[in-house]
Design a protein around this motif. Sequence first.
Motif, short mmCIF file in Angstrom:
data_model
loop_
_atom_site.label_atom_id
_atom_site.label_comp_id
_atom_site.label_asym_id
_atom_site.label_seq_id
_atom_site.Cartn_x
_atom_site.Cartn_y
_atom_site.Cartn_z
N UNK A 57 0.84 -1.20 0.00
CA UNK A 57 0.00 0.00 0.00
C UNK A 57 0.87 1.25 0.00
N UNK A 58 1.96 1.23 0.74
CA UNK A 58 2.88 2.38 0.75
C UNK A 58 3.48 2.59 -0.64
N UNK A 59 3.86 1.50 -1.30
CA UNK A 59 4.40 1.62 -2.66
C UNK A 59 3.35 2.16 -3.62
N UNK A 60 2.12 1.68 -3.48
CA UNK A 60 1.04 2.17 -4.33
C UNK A 60 0.81 3.66 -4.12
N UNK A 61 0.80 4.09 -2.84
CA UNK A 61 0.63 5.51 -2.54
C UNK A 61 1.76 6.33 -3.13
N UNK A 62 2.99 5.82 -3.01
CA UNK A 62 4.15 6.54 -3.55
C UNK A 62 4.08 6.63 -5.07
N UNK A 63 3.72 5.54 -5.71
CA UNK A 63 3.64 5.53 -7.17
C UNK A 63 2.53 6.46 -7.67
N UNK A 64 1.39 6.45 -6.98
CA UNK A 64 0.30 7.35 -7.37
C UNK A 64 0.73 8.80 -7.23
N UNK A 65 1.41 9.11 -6.10
CA UNK A 65 1.86 10.48 -5.88
C UNK A 65 2.83 10.92 -6.97
N UNK A 66 3.80 10.05 -7.28
CA UNK A 66 4.77 10.39 -8.31
C UNK A 66 4.12 10.55 -9.68
N UNK A 67 3.13 9.70 -9.97
CA UNK A 67 2.44 9.80 -11.26
C UNK A 67 1.68 11.10 -11.37
N UNK A 68 0.92 11.44 -10.31
CA UNK A 68 0.14 12.69 -10.33
C UNK A 68 1.06 13.89 -10.43
N UNK A 69 2.15 13.87 -9.65
CA UNK A 69 3.09 15.00 -9.66
C UNK A 69 3.74 15.13 -11.04
N UNK A 70 4.15 14.00 -11.62
CA UNK A 70 4.80 14.04 -12.94
C UNK A 70 3.84 14.54 -14.01
N UNK A 71 2.63 13.99 -14.00
CA UNK A 71 1.63 14.40 -15.01
C UNK A 71 1.27 15.87 -14.83
N UNK A 72 1.26 16.35 -13.59
CA UNK A 72 0.89 17.76 -13.34
C UNK A 72 2.03 18.70 -13.69
N UNK A 73 3.27 18.30 -13.33
CA UNK A 73 4.39 19.20 -13.51
C UNK A 73 4.91 19.23 -14.94
N UNK A 74 4.81 18.11 -15.66
CA UNK A 74 5.37 18.07 -17.01
C UNK A 74 4.81 19.17 -17.91
N UNK A 75 3.47 19.26 -18.08
CA UNK A 75 2.96 20.36 -18.92
C UNK A 75 3.18 21.73 -18.29
#
Length: 571
Positions: free
Chosen positions: A9-27
């Motif tokens: 669950x911690x890995x899932x939370x970390x991966x979700x956070x990184x995905x959202x941050x990456x998708x938000x910050x890239x554009x």
Amino acid sequence: MHPEKKSSYDNLSRNLSLTVITVSFAPLILVGGLIFHQFRSIYTEKVFAHLAEVVDKHAADINTFLRDKLTEVQYVSRTSSFDHLATSSHLAMALRGMQQQYGRIFVDLGVVDSHGRQVAYAGPFSLLGADYSGADWFRNSKESDAIISDVFEGLRQSPHFIISVSQGRGEARWTLRATIDFLAFSYLVQNIRIGETGFAYILNSRGVYQTRPRDERNQDLELTPRRQLGRVGSLAGVSIFESVDREGDAYVTVTAPIKGGEWQLVYQQKSSDAFSAMTRTELVTLGIFLIGGLAIVVMALLISRKLVVRFQAIDQESELMSKQIVETGKLAAIGELAAGIAHEINNPVAIMIEEAGWVSDLMEDEGGELPSYAEIQRALTQVGNQGRRCKDITHKLLSFARQSDSRATEMSVPEFIREVVDISMQQARFAQVEFDLDLDETMPRISASATELQQVLLNLVNNAIQAMEPEGGRLSIGCAMDEGQAAITVADTGPGIPAANLGRIFDPFFTTKPVGKGSGLGLSICFGIIHQMGGEIDVESTVGRGTRFTIRLPVPPPARQPETRQEMRHD
């Protein structure tokens, strides 16, 4: 929670956070970088264009100033002869006229012969008879009829420059010389000032200062272009480049030619000062970007954590559902086993009843003279009665265990309730629960599925009995007409249901019973059955006083009631 599950669950939370941050910050970074680059380019061009225009305008003003002064000296030279100007009184009169028109910009006038000796002078210094034969400006005057000299100190040991106009040839050549007020000229140059660090000065073609910068440190600046910063195509001769001083500070340098290219107007300003507004804007933008980025990170962490918590709850519900399905399967298997046992018991019970009847017939024919005839007859009657009771119980158990028949039939509610009570009587005795029936025998018959309604009532009765264990209590069951509907009530004196749970008791798999004691499906199934019949079921409960379930079912139209009663009498 198991450590491996917690880690997943911690890995899932970390991966979700990184995905959202990456998708938000890239554009955001891409678009922000493009806008930032465009803003910097546009603003830089704007600054360069502004500086170039200012320097070009001041260069034009300086050229106009020098041209006007040269024209004035030429006018005096052309309107007066050598003999006339060689008279000090006439020369002084000409100087006063020029000063009245232009102010004290003209410091003095002098007439110089072909050998460089000043034969007439008007001004504040004692320069009559001064020898200029070795002066650069005098040597240049032999090659040109009108010159503007570089700035020099000369005989008066103070910075000044000369405007001279020559006439004649050979020994008859003479020159009218005018000295320009250097302070007035320097103010005209130094008046170019933008921002806090901008300053201007003039250099000649050899790189010698014609005016001095306000700050002597600025004399250490390099004029050789270190890096070309911009070009202004619409302004001829104006160039922009970067210069540095010995301390390493960068300056924006703008140059423009004056005096026909012999001089160069130089304007310099610290780059940090020239682009201070852009820097402030960039810092504000960067601050907003950082705050927005921080908000994105925080929201990404919160949202991912919420999602993971939700996933965790779903997984737990799924595990619980799987366990409950297994338990339900076990209950179904037990039900089938119980039905089989009831069927097997039913056969020997039927034989036992028949044999008891046959023995009773024998006793009537042949055993009437036995002393214990009455007692034997009573025992046979009791055996027959209890056998028929066992047969009735097994018949009802079989009826309940078989697959529910959803076909609606007309039934008497009071009679139906008594059958359910008979099935549950033994369980009630063990739990020290007493039944209290309040049945309206006059209420009309209803149309419903007997097996499904039996399932609902048995579930409510069993729940009530279990709730009152082991202390016991009273279970009240009643039926009556209520606003045109058949109302069935099941009320117990158990511990009651907390208000927080009342809204969820009909939800699938919701139960307050210990693990293994309930599946959480009973009330949900009851709710679905009653609503499928077109009825309603609701609950009222008070903690410490008990719970009351009310079932309301539709009643057939009154027109059918007489026909039903006639059919009953006919039967």
